[in-house]
Motif scaffolding. Structure first.
Motif, PDB file in Angstrom:
ATOM      1  N   VAL A 159      29.205  51.876  73.092  1.00 33.08           N
ATOM      2  CA  VAL A 159      28.199  52.363  72.143  1.00 33.08           C
ATOM      3  C   VAL A 159      28.934  53.114  71.035  1.00 33.08           C
ATOM      4  O   VAL A 159      29.508  54.175  71.272  1.00 33.08           O
ATOM      5  CB  VAL A 159      27.179  53.277  72.864  1.00 33.08           C
ATOM      6  CG1 VAL A 159      26.229  53.900  71.867  1.00 33.08           C
ATOM      7  CG2 VAL A 159      26.429  52.498  73.919  1.00 33.08           C
ATOM      8  N   THR A 160      28.900  52.541  69.827  1.00 38.03           N
ATOM      9  CA  THR A 160      29.632  53.142  68.706  1.00 38.03           C
ATOM     10  C   THR A 160      28.761  53.399  67.480  1.00 38.03           C
ATOM     11  O   THR A 160      29.208  54.029  66.539  1.00 38.03           O
ATOM     12  CB  THR A 160      30.820  52.260  68.300  1.00 38.03           C
ATOM     13  OG1 THR A 160      30.329  50.969  67.945  1.00 38.03           O
ATOM     14  CG2 THR A 160      31.845  52.139  69.426  1.00 38.03           C
ATOM     15  N   SER A 217      31.666  58.418  70.049  1.00 43.67           N
ATOM     16  CA  SER A 217      32.080  57.371  70.985  1.00 43.67           C
ATOM     17  C   SER A 217      33.473  57.625  71.576  1.00 43.67           C
ATOM     18  O   SER A 217      33.725  57.232  72.717  1.00 43.67           O
ATOM     19  CB  SER A 217      32.027  55.996  70.323  1.00 43.67           C
ATOM     20  OG  SER A 217      32.873  55.948  69.197  1.00 43.67           O
ATOM     21  N   ALA A 218      34.347  58.295  70.846  1.00 41.48           N
ATOM     22  CA  ALA A 218      35.685  58.594  71.378  1.00 41.48           C
ATOM     23  C   ALA A 218      35.610  59.585  72.543  1.00 41.48           C
ATOM     24  O   ALA A 218      36.435  59.541  73.454  1.00 41.48           O
ATOM     25  CB  ALA A 218      36.582  59.155  70.277  1.00 41.48           C
ATOM     26  N   TYR A 219      34.621  60.472  72.539  1.00 37.58           N
ATOM     27  CA  TYR A 219      34.456  61.445  73.616  1.00 37.58           C
ATOM     28  C   TYR A 219      33.729  60.841  74.817  1.00 37.58           C
ATOM     29  O   TYR A 219      33.753  61.391  75.910  1.00 37.58           O
ATOM     30  CB  TYR A 219      33.677  62.671  73.137  1.00 37.58           C
ATOM     31  CG  TYR A 219      34.470  63.570  72.228  1.00 37.58           C
ATOM     32  CD1 TYR A 219      35.312  64.537  72.739  1.00 37.58           C
ATOM     33  CD2 TYR A 219      34.378  63.443  70.848  1.00 37.58           C
ATOM     34  CE1 TYR A 219      36.047  65.361  71.910  1.00 37.58           C
ATOM     35  CE2 TYR A 219      35.098  64.252  70.000  1.00 37.58           C
ATOM     36  CZ  TYR A 219      35.934  65.213  70.543  1.00 37.58           C
ATOM     37  OH  TYR A 219      36.659  66.026  69.710  1.00 37.58           O
ATOM     38  N   ARG A 242      28.023  52.574  77.616  1.00 35.29           N
ATOM     39  CA  ARG A 242      27.917  51.150  77.306  1.00 35.29           C
ATOM     40  C   ARG A 242      26.472  50.750  77.054  1.00 35.29           C
ATOM     41  O   ARG A 242      25.553  51.354  77.594  1.00 35.29           O
ATOM     42  CB  ARG A 242      28.444  50.307  78.477  1.00 35.29           C
ATOM     43  CG  ARG A 242      29.857  50.633  78.906  1.00 35.29           C
ATOM     44  CD  ARG A 242      30.834  50.163  77.904  1.00 35.29           C
ATOM     45  NE  ARG A 242      32.186  50.636  78.221  1.00 35.29           N
ATOM     46  CZ  ARG A 242      33.265  50.173  77.657  1.00 35.29           C
ATOM     47  NH1 ARG A 242      33.169  49.221  76.751  1.00 35.29           N
ATOM     48  NH2 ARG A 242      34.436  50.645  77.969  1.00 35.29           N
ATOM     49  N   ASP A 243      26.300  49.717  76.248  1.00 37.25           N
ATOM     50  CA  ASP A 243      24.957  49.184  76.020  1.00 37.25           C
ATOM     51  C   ASP A 243      24.619  48.204  77.147  1.00 37.25           C
ATOM     52  O   ASP A 243      25.413  48.023  78.082  1.00 37.25           O
ATOM     53  CB  ASP A 243      24.835  48.550  74.632  1.00 37.25           C
ATOM     54  CG  ASP A 243      25.667  47.295  74.444  1.00 37.25           C
ATOM     55  OD1 ASP A 243      26.176  46.722  75.445  1.00 37.25           O
ATOM     56  OD2 ASP A 243      25.801  46.858  73.294  1.00 37.25           O
ATOM     57  N   ASN A 244      23.463  47.568  77.063  1.00 39.84           N
ATOM     58  CA  ASN A 244      23.030  46.687  78.150  1.00 39.84           C
ATOM     59  C   ASN A 244      23.849  45.404  78.261  1.00 39.84           C
ATOM     60  O   ASN A 244      23.719  44.670  79.229  1.00 39.84           O
ATOM     61  CB  ASN A 244      21.528  46.366  78.037  1.00 39.84           C
ATOM     62  CG  ASN A 244      21.177  45.710  76.731  1.00 39.84           C
ATOM     63  OD1 ASN A 244      21.994  45.654  75.808  1.00 39.84           O
ATOM     64  ND2 ASN A 244      19.959  45.228  76.634  1.00 39.84           N
ATOM     65  N   PHE A 277      23.238  54.065  70.116  1.00 38.72           N
ATOM     66  CA  PHE A 277      23.168  55.301  70.886  1.00 38.72           C
ATOM     67  C   PHE A 277      21.720  55.638  71.240  1.00 38.72           C
ATOM     68  O   PHE A 277      21.397  55.962  72.382  1.00 38.72           O
ATOM     69  CB  PHE A 277      23.822  56.442  70.099  1.00 38.72           C
ATOM     70  CG  PHE A 277      23.820  57.769  70.802  1.00 38.72           C
ATOM     71  CD1 PHE A 277      24.098  57.883  72.153  1.00 38.72           C
ATOM     72  CD2 PHE A 277      23.556  58.923  70.098  1.00 38.72           C
ATOM     73  CE1 PHE A 277      24.111  59.112  72.790  1.00 38.72           C
ATOM     74  CE2 PHE A 277      23.570  60.159  70.718  1.00 38.72           C
ATOM     75  CZ  PHE A 277      23.844  60.252  72.074  1.00 38.72           C
ATOM     76  N   VAL A 278      20.826  55.547  70.266  1.00 40.19           N
ATOM     77  CA  VAL A 278      19.405  55.827  70.524  1.00 40.19           C
ATOM     78  C   VAL A 278      18.857  54.829  71.544  1.00 40.19           C
ATOM     79  O   VAL A 278      18.150  55.220  72.477  1.00 40.19           O
ATOM     80  CB  VAL A 278      18.595  55.808  69.212  1.00 40.19           C
ATOM     81  CG1 VAL A 278      17.101  55.890  69.494  1.00 40.19           C
ATOM     82  CG2 VAL A 278      19.033  56.950  68.305  1.00 40.19           C
ATOM     83  N   LYS A 279      19.214  53.570  71.414  1.00 41.49           N
ATOM     84  CA  LYS A 279      18.770  52.558  72.381  1.00 41.49           C
ATOM     85  C   LYS A 279      19.307  52.870  73.777  1.00 41.49           C
ATOM     86  O   LYS A 279      18.609  52.711  74.773  1.00 41.49           O
ATOM     87  CB  LYS A 279      19.217  51.158  71.943  1.00 41.49           C
ATOM     88  CG  LYS A 279      18.427  50.595  70.797  1.00 41.49           C
ATOM     89  CD  LYS A 279      18.936  49.216  70.412  1.00 41.49           C
ATOM     90  CE  LYS A 279      18.166  48.659  69.234  1.00 41.49           C
ATOM     91  NZ  LYS A 279      18.674  47.355  68.808  1.00 41.49           N
ATOM     92  N   CYS A 280      20.549  53.311  73.846  1.00 42.56           N
ATOM     93  CA  CYS A 280      21.171  53.660  75.127  1.00 42.56           C
ATOM     94  C   CYS A 280      20.429  54.825  75.784  1.00 42.56           C
ATOM     95  O   CYS A 280      20.140  54.790  76.980  1.00 42.56           O
ATOM     96  CB  CYS A 280      22.643  54.009  74.899  1.00 42.56           C
ATOM     97  SG  CYS A 280      23.548  54.415  76.400  1.00 42.56           S
TER      98      CYS A 280
END
Length: 120
Positions: free
Chosen positions: A92-93, A78-80, A85-87, A98-101
């Motif tokens: 996203v952390t 997430s730092a990179y 962002r999520d919905n 992340f998979v959902k994104c």
């Protein structure tokens, strides 16, 4: 062009000739970048097993080039990727987010298969 109907033509980004510095200070020549590009363009499938920060790029490349692919996401990094962002607009952390994104970005083209596992 991958030769598959409807596949987008994928080309390497045009960049400055010379050396490119990556995070951590590693240097890569344009020649090496083109060698890697040629390999990717001519591969028959793309696989990412624990691809760290390359997960999203693997999915994007495979979908854009029409190549079959499999990716097993691992770390979120997430730092990179602070703009991911999520919905709801939240950064996203977590792995689940992340998979959902990834699935949300490509809902019509990204199947999900769960494998039996003891951990990620």
């Amino acid at each position: 062009h991958s030769g598959q109907p409807g596949a987008a033509e994928v080309r390497p980004a045009q960049g400055r000739v010379g050396r490119h510095t990556l995070r951590g200070g590693a240097a890569v020549t344009r020649r090496r970048c083109l060698q890697v590009w040629r390999t990717l363009v001519h591969c028959s499938a793309v696989v990412g097993m624990h691809p760290d920060g390359a997960t999203e790029a693997i999915v994007d490349f495979a979908l854009a080039s029409g190549k079959p692919f499999a990716v097993v996401p691992c770390c979120v990094y997430s730092a990179y990727f602070p703009t991911r962002r999520d919905n709801r607009g939240k950064r996203v952390t977590s792995y689940t987010a992340f998979v959902k994104c990834l699935r949300r970005q490509h809902t019509d083209r990204l199947p999900r298969v769960s494998l039996a596992r003891s951990h990620r």
